[in-house]
Scaffold this active site. Structure first.
Site, PDB file in Angstrom:
ATOM      1  N   ASP A 117       1.078  -1.183   0.245  1.00 34.94           N
ATOM      2  CA  ASP A 117       0.171   0.039  -0.369  1.00 34.94           C
ATOM      3  C   ASP A 117       0.456   1.414   0.027  1.00 34.94           C
ATOM      4  OD1 ASP A 117      -2.296  -0.631   0.004  1.00 34.94           O
ATOM      5  OD2 ASP A 117      -2.653  -1.376   2.077  1.00 34.94           O
ATOM      6  N   ASP A 167     -10.033  22.702  10.557  1.00 33.57           N
ATOM      7  CA  ASP A 167      -9.849  21.602   9.582  1.00 33.57           C
ATOM      8  C   ASP A 167      -9.213  21.142  10.456  1.00 33.57           C
ATOM      9  OD1 ASP A 167      -9.282  19.496   8.351  1.00 33.57           O
ATOM     10  OD2 ASP A 167      -9.165  20.982   5.814  1.00 33.57           O
ATOM     11  N   THR A 170     -16.566  15.939   4.243  1.00 34.97           N
ATOM     12  CA  THR A 170     -17.844  14.576   4.309  1.00 34.97           C
ATOM     13  C   THR A 170     -16.571  14.084   3.099  1.00 34.97           C
ATOM     14  OG1 THR A 170     -18.984  15.357   2.930  1.00 34.97           O
ATOM     15  CG2 THR A 170     -19.144  15.794   5.166  1.00 34.97           C
ATOM     16  N   GLU A 173     -19.198  12.110   1.495  1.00 40.07           N
ATOM     17  CA  GLU A 173     -19.734  12.088  -0.003  1.00 40.07           C
ATOM     18  C   GLU A 173     -19.889  14.214  -0.737  1.00 40.07           C
ATOM     19  OE1 GLU A 173     -21.504   9.516   3.316  1.00 40.07           O
ATOM     20  OE2 GLU A 173     -20.899  12.348   3.382  1.00 40.07           O
ATOM     21  N   ARG A 218     -16.233  15.361  -0.606  1.00 39.19           N
ATOM     22  CA  ARG A 218     -15.370  15.928  -0.551  1.00 39.19           C
ATOM     23  C   ARG A 218     -15.119  17.058  -0.714  1.00 39.19           C
ATOM     24  NH1 ARG A 218     -13.672  13.192  -5.855  1.00 39.19           N
ATOM     25  NH2 ARG A 218     -15.263  13.486  -6.848  1.00 39.19           N
ATOM     26  N   MET A 219     -15.463  17.791  -0.005  1.00 35.12           N
ATOM     27  CA  MET A 219     -14.855  19.898  -0.073  1.00 35.12           C
ATOM     28  C   MET A 219     -14.750  19.589   1.456  1.00 35.12           C
ATOM     29  SD  MET A 219     -16.889  21.709  -2.754  1.00 35.12           S
ATOM     30  CE  MET A 219     -18.500  21.467  -2.232  1.00 35.12           C
ATOM     31  N   SER A 220     -14.375  21.018   2.029  1.00 35.44           N
ATOM     32  CA  SER A 220     -14.269  21.678   3.252  1.00 35.44           C
ATOM     33  C   SER A 220     -14.428  23.175   2.982  1.00 35.44           C
ATOM     34  CB  SER A 220     -13.610  21.191   3.720  1.00 35.44           C
ATOM     35  OG  SER A 220     -11.981  21.673   3.989  1.00 35.44           O
ATOM     36  N   ASP A 256      -5.545  -4.480   6.163  1.00 38.72           N
ATOM     37  CA  ASP A 256      -5.975  -4.707   7.459  1.00 38.72           C
ATOM     38  C   ASP A 256      -7.329  -4.700   7.204  1.00 38.72           C
ATOM     39  OD1 ASP A 256      -6.646  -2.263   6.171  1.00 38.72           O
ATOM     40  OD2 ASP A 256      -5.999  -0.879   7.879  1.00 38.72           O
ATOM     41  N   ASP A 306     -10.077  -6.392   2.517  1.00 31.59           N
ATOM     42  CA  ASP A 306      -8.619  -6.932   1.804  1.00 31.59           C
ATOM     43  C   ASP A 306      -9.000  -8.800   1.722  1.00 31.59           C
ATOM     44  OD1 ASP A 306      -7.508  -4.819   0.822  1.00 31.59           O
ATOM     45  OD2 ASP A 306      -7.345  -3.809   3.230  1.00 31.59           O
TER      46      ASP A 306
END
Length: 724
Positions: free
Chosen positions: A342, A379, A410, A412, A414-416, A560, A564
């Site tokens: 990863d 943030d 969030t 959903e 994908r912004m702040s 993990d 997976d």
């Protein structure tokens, strides 16, 4: 947490660490002395027959002991040899068996301190089981007690827990069994298992929901569903592993056992044919000499050390805080040709940091940087805080805006961002998310702005960075794209060199990441991996593993999460993180207690060291046998056939001294090689051909030379015995 409780936790962790440290630092002499009782217990023939080579030695020693007893009453049975010769040979053969048992006992004994430390955690603790549990009646909020509602809590011994039971564990309590957290979040002390004193966070609903019995909850309260039966917990498995109680022979060991057994049978037939052949020319060889010759010619050295090598390899893995379900997994690690790693946390540190502000053409740099920083003030993520830190490093003074409303990130959106009191709204996030927000708000992005934005985003991605687009909607409804914040995911130091070493051994490294192909390619080049899988989903990992295995490759990977599990189960070496889900740990054949994905590289090195050590000592043992054959046979018959004296290049005194010197050397060499079997042959990251060539020179040539020197030196003392 009270100071008394804190001291108890610290003292327990310190005691366990000290026990293991003392065990690993003991001198060989101390370990040999402590392991002697176990070595004598292994003389039971029911144990010995599992090792065919050493069982032959055991039978030979027993036969000569009986023969020696009969010779005390009938000297004619000695065939003209001193009676005590049979007794000396019998004693040396018993010593050979003892040394073989001792090698295995020492290897097993090295894990006993770790097992004893683990047993301290495996106590019968109270378990607060939830009777009648269902998700609608979750007792996570301190109740209900018995008799209050459909679910109630009852205290029972942890040994009475069954698979599927639900228990509540509060701060200060030991977790009574292995399981998954189904409700709550807590800080957990895992020092009893991992040796790491720093607590870890475990919570429900993610890939860090698994908890281990015997660890302690330090804060808060969790509800755990038990996933293991009594006696099959993680701690129980570790105890059995480090003590070697459940160790089964691996396929390579079984194959080597078959080879050694075949050689033993061949030499047995050869030795049985010696006396008839000798008699036909007027010579005879006593039973004592024939048995001694057989023991010298069969591969006793590797036969004595084979089990110890396997146990020591397992022990080295445990010392790295890795639990393997079988020796097969370690051997597979040594044969691995493809590593799936990863990106985040393995190849990179995982904490992306803001490195530069890129304003779009026509936008003031300060305006863009300040907007990005304002949107990040609240943030709490590492990325957000790094944006604030970068702005401050450029001289911006940032203060919280009274009346502003924070917009958290969030999955959903994908912004702040931040909604200012004057009606302006600032947003930062993924390119597609910000563009979708602009469209939703009715904004229009000119073609030249969109092209400039995409050009900048692609350039950042191509350099291995992560772009965050910053846009602002003013109170009048106008939407403006200000620029892009470049986040950099830092590649760990030294990995490029380690990957180069793996490449020398013929191992391909493959980076798995959810990043877009451009970003993935840049990081792959910087890290020096051979291939990468971008925008990877669980099914992509599984498909890649199957494709590699179809080519005849052996694949190792880490994971993990529950998603997976299929790939871990499919891979030849699946290393599950201890912090991961029970599904992942059940699917893999190894568990890393430290949850460090980079340890996969160390596991491969341990597996290769195990194979190299076994191969080197096998080469040494067989070379020994060849040398002893040419050292003993001429000396045995030179009295009857003086012409053979030319081949007695060591100048051994007599046939009896030659045989006795050879079997004494045969016993001593086992003891001398025990440290090498336990520590392992030094591992170097080189091509297999080069490793094989060096081992043939060192252990093949050394195995031929050592008996000539050793037997000659011993013969100088043996010839002083009257009658020899």
């Amino acid at each position: 947490m009270t100071s008394a409780f804190a001291n108890d936790v610290a003292n327990n962790a310190a005691s366990i660490a000290d026990d293991v440290k003392k065990s690993n630092n003991k001198s060989l002499g101390a370990m040999l002395g402590k392991s002697l009782p176990d070595a004598f217990r292994k003389f039971d023939p029911r144990n010995m027959w599992h090792n065919p080579v050493m069982f032959i030695v055991w039978v030979g020693a027993a036969f000569l002991t009986l023969l020696g007893i009969f010779q005390l009453f009938d000297a004619s049975l000695a065939n003209g040899e001193p009676v005590y010769f049979t007794w000396i040979v019998a004693i040396v053969l018993w010593a050979t068996v003892l040394f073989a048992n001792l090698a295995e006992a020492v290897a097993e004994g090295r894990g006993k301190a770790q097992a004893d430390a683990l047993r301290k955690t495996r106590t019968t603790t109270p378990a607060h089981i939830v009777k009648g549990y269902d998700e609608k009646n979750d007792p996570d909020a301190r109740g209900p007690e018995k008799g209050e509602g459909p679910a109630y809590i009852e205290e029972i011994p942890s040994s009475d827990l069954k698979l599927g039971d639900v228990v509540v564990v509060s701060a200060g309590e030991l977790i009574p069994g292995d399981g998954d957290i189904i409700s709550g979040i807590a800080s957990v002390d895992e020092s009893a298992i991992t040796g790491e004193s720093a607590p870890v966070i475990r919570e429900s609903g993610g890939d860090r929901s698994s908890v281990t019995g015997g660890t302690r909850v330090l804060s808060d309260r969790i509800v755990v569903r038990i996933t293991q039966k009594p006696g099959e917990s993680f701690v129980d498995k570790m105890i059995a592993l480090v003590e070697g109680a459940n160790r089964q022979k691996t396929p390579n060991e079984i194959a080597l056992d078959v080879l050694l057994s075949s050689l033993t049978i061949i030499f047995l037939v050869v030795v049985l044919c010696i006396n008839p052949q000798a008699s036909s020319v007027g010579a005879s060889v006593s039973l004592t000499v024939l048995i001694a010759l057989l023991v010298c010619l069969i591969p006793t050295t590797i036969g004595a050390l084979l089990s110890a090598i396997g146990i020591a390899g397992m022990d080295r893995l445990v010392q790295h805080n890795v639990l393997a379900t079988s020796g097969r997994a370690i051997e597979a690690a040594g044969d691995v040709t493809t590593l799936l790693l990863d990106k985040t946390g393995t190849i990179t540190y995982g904490n992306r940091q803001a490195s530069e502000f890129h304003a779009l053409p026509g936008v003031d740099h300060d305006e863009m940087a300040k907007a990005a920083a304002l949107s990040s003030l609240a943030d709490a993520t590492p990325e957000g805080q790094s944006i604030v830190a970068l702005a401050k490093s450029e001289g911006f003074e940032l203060d919280e805006v009274p009346g502003a409303v924070d917009v958290p990130f969030t999955a959903e959106t994908r912004m702040s961002g931040l909604d200012l009191p004057n009606g302006d709204r600032i947003r930062k996030g993924a390119t597609s998310a910000v563009e979708a927000w602009i469209d939703k708000e009715g904004g229009v992005m000119p073609v030249e702005v969109r092209d400039a934005l995409h050009e900048k985003v692609n350039a950042i991605s191509g350099q291995g960075g992560t772009p965050l687009v910053v846009a602002e909607q003013y109170a009048n409804g106008e939407v403006k794209v200000l620029g892009v914040v470049q986040l950099k995911d830092v590649v760990k130091k030294g990995l490029k060199e380690r990957f180069a070493d793996l490449r020398k051994m013929g191992i391909r490294t493959v980076m798995v990441t959810g990043d877009n192909p451009l970003t993935a390619k840049a990081i792959a080049q910087e890290a020096g991996v051979d291939d990468f899988i971008a925008e990877a989903k669980p099914e992509d990992k599984l498909a890649y593993i199957k494709k590699e295995q179809a080519k005849g490759q052996l694949v190792a990977m880490t994971g993990d999460g529950t998603n997976d599990a299929p790939a871990l189960a499919q891979s030849d070496v699946g290393v599950a993180m201890n912090s991961g889900t029970s599904a992942a740990k059940e699917a893999g054949n190894m568990v890393d207690l430290d949850s460090d994905p980079t340890k996969l590289i160390d596991i491969v090195a341990i597996g290769k060291q195990l194979l190299i050590t076994r191969g080197a000592l096998t080469t040494f043992s067989i070379a020994n046998d060849v040398a002893k054959y040419f050292a003993i046979i001429p000396a045995m018959f030179m009295e009857k056939f003086p012409g053979l004296g030319v081949l007695n290049i060591m100048g051994l005194h007599s046939s009896l001294s030659a045989v006795l010197s050879a079997i004494i050397f045969n016993a001593i060499i086992i003891v001398l090689l025990i440290p090498l079997a336990l520590k392992g042959v030094k591992y170097r990251a080189e091509a297999s051909e080069k490793i094989l060539g060096r081992n043939l020179k060192v252990y093949g040539l050394g195995g031929i030379i050592a008996p000539f020197i050793g037997i000659w030196i011993i013969d100088l003392f043996v010839r002083l015995i009257p009658g020899f």
